[in-house]
Design an enzyme around this catalytic site. Structure first.
Site, PDB file in Angstrom:
ATOM      1  CG  ASN A  90      -1.799   1.151   1.376  1.00  0.00           C
ATOM      2  OD1 ASN A  90      -1.721   2.099   0.591  1.00  0.00           O
ATOM      3  ND2 ASN A  90      -2.657   1.131   2.372  1.00  0.00           N
ATOM      4  NE  ARG A 146      -8.868  14.096   2.844  1.00  0.00           N
ATOM      5  CZ  ARG A 146      -8.830  12.767   2.911  1.00  0.00           C
ATOM      6  NH1 ARG A 146      -9.926  12.084   3.169  1.00  0.00           N
ATOM      7  NH2 ARG A 146      -7.715  12.128   2.694  1.00  0.00           N
ATOM      8  CG  HIS A 203     -12.364   4.977   3.466  1.00  0.00           C
ATOM      9  ND1 HIS A 203     -12.988   6.110   3.965  1.00  0.00           N
ATOM     10  CD2 HIS A 203     -11.044   5.178   3.639  1.00  0.00           C
ATOM     11  CE1 HIS A 203     -12.086   6.954   4.411  1.00  0.00           C
ATOM     12  NE2 HIS A 203     -10.886   6.428   4.218  1.00  0.00           N
ATOM     13  NE  ARG A 240      -5.875   2.320  -0.071  1.00  0.00           N
ATOM     14  CZ  ARG A 240      -5.759   3.500   0.485  1.00  0.00           C
ATOM     15  NH1 ARG A 240      -4.592   3.897   0.943  1.00  0.00           N
ATOM     16  NH2 ARG A 240      -6.795   4.291   0.597  1.00  0.00           N
ATOM     17  CD  GLU A 276      -8.460   0.169   4.478  1.00  0.00           C
ATOM     18  OE1 GLU A 276      -8.800   0.857   3.515  1.00  0.00           O
ATOM     19  OE2 GLU A 276      -7.873   0.639   5.471  1.00  0.00           O
TER      20      GLU A 276
END
Ligand code: AMP
Length: 410
Positions: free
Chosen positions: A7, A241, A180, A91, A384
């Site tokens: 990743n 964010r 996600h 990923r 993940e």
């Protein structure tokens, strides 16, 4: 079968080597601050033994080389040579509309990923570098791309289109993609397993609340809506964010404060969210501490975050005609007891009742709803890497099956 999961972030690399028989993590770790002076390579074995190497790591190529070296190291390694790695799972943040599932990487896929760079300029370049380096260092090992956006490709047009000129979608690819996806997929499937119900019969709301946060509505096994949009900036307020915002603010504030496009993009991504409101931190541990000691803006930041998540849960309940399961995952979802409590407060009219006793846990898989709660609420630590490894295994098995069929049919 052994799968190496890579990743690649802009200056980091997370990795895991997983033995798929028993889904055992043989070794895992992280390389941080790649290309930023002194980098750190962390390496952890199944036994819990940990190593940290600090040295200059110029780029992702060097980082992956070092990871491969340590995996084969005489004293600390877990494989004798690289041939033991059967497949590399990568990923990839943005698969655009082209990829609604994982793929075996070839030149055509790489080309499509390059075309997607404009959709995810912060993430896809690093993901592509990881793929190219892996192909160079392990030319005989297949690479599989697993996309953050793929799980959300089941959304229908009325869900993924914005109310802007249709040509923006047709000609410029402006639509909701969602992110996600691997996390939402993992925790929602896990929840169905835990309550022993058919995944395709459930109405699930998955709350991935980390430094980046997104909510997904999964109705009968299909994502029908998700809070992140064209970029990961939309949705709930996050660590740094802004999340949802009146688009009219952007031209107004750019004029008022004399900001460039780059300035506004950077402020909304890196200086907003709970950090922007509190001026203290993007970390919920710091905010909770500050709020406890009476800092009003830290308290306000937490209130705003929880309120936004609550609004999404309410709107997704409306879209699905009810909820069977709510899941909390990622750094905040798994650990912030106070945040989970605040989000689900006063929602008993929805059939949601939290047990404050059961909710008093961090980082463990558990049901946290009260016995009489109609909606089951779970904390499920996300994984993940395991989803990526499972996908990589599935793609390779299908490929082998196809080759055998072709030979038998020829
Ligand atoms: P992630 O992006 O999933 O790694 O989540 C990182 C975020 O999780 C951090 O920025 C913190 O805000 C939050 N977090 C991690 N541990 C805790 C904790 N024990 N309590 C509250 N929040 C936490």
């Amino acid at each position: 079968m052994k799968v190496l999961v890579l990743n690649c972030g802009s200056s980091s690399l997370k990795y895991q080597l997983i033995e798929m028989q028993g889904e055992t993590v043989l070794a895992k770790g992280l390389v941080e601050k790649i290309g930023e002076g002194i980098s750190i390579l962390k390496y952890e074995l199944q036994t819990g033994k940990e190593l940290a190497i600090e040295e200059k790591i110029a780029d992702h190529s060097q980082a992956i080389e070092m990871v491969l070296e340590i995996l084969q190291d005489k004293s600390h390694g877990v494989i004798k040579n690289m041939d033991e790695i059967n497949v590399v799972g990568h990923r990839v943040v943005h698969g655009g509309e082209k990829f609604s599932g994982s793929v075996l990487i070839n030149n055509e896929v790489c080309k499509a990923l390059e075309e997607n760079i404009k959709l995810a300029p912060l993430h896809n370049p690093a993901n592509l570098i990881g793929i190219k380096v892996s192909q160079r260092l392990m030319p005989d090992t297949p690479d599989v791309g697993v996309f953050d956006t793929a799980f959300h490709q089941s959304m229908s047009e009325e869900s993924f289109l914005y109310a802007v000129p249709y040509a923006w979608y047709q000609e410029n690819g402006v639509r909701r993609y969602g992110f996600h996806g691997t996390s939402h997929k993992y925790v929602s499937e896990k929840a169905a397993e835990l309550i022993n119900r058919d995944y395709n019969q459930l109405r699930i709301i998955s709350c991935h609340l980390g430094n980046g946060a997104s909510i997904a509505a999964i109705n009968q096994g299909q994502v029908i809506d998700t809070s992140m949009g064209f970029t990961p900036l939309e949705g709930v307020a996050m660590g740094t964010r802004s999340g949802d915002l009146d688009p009219g603010i952007i031209p107004y504030i750019m004029k008022e404060r004399n900001l460039t496009i780059e300035d506004i993009d950077s402020i909304l991504n890196k200086e907003s969210g709970v950090l922007g409101i509190s001026s203290i931190s993007n970390d919920f541990r710091d905010l909770s501490e500050a709020a406890k000691s009476g800092n009003k803006r830290a308290e306000l930041a937490l209130e705003i975050f929880c309120r936004r998540v609550k609004k999404y849960i309410g709107s997704y309940a409306a879209l699905m005609g009810g909820i069977d399961v709510i899941i909390f995952t990622a750094g905040i979802g798994e650990n912030a007891i106070n945040v989970r409590e605040k989000i689900l407060s006063n929602m008993d009219y929805f059939g949601i009742e939290l047990s404050s006793e059961k909710n008093n846990l961090r980082g463990q898989e558990a049901e946290i709803s009260a016995a009489n709660s109609r909606v089951k609420v779970y904390v499920i630590p996300t994984n993940e890497e395991l989803v990526i490894a499972r996908e990589a295994k599935k793609i390779i098995k299908n490929k082998i099956r196809k080759v055998i069929e072709d030979v038998l049919n020829s």
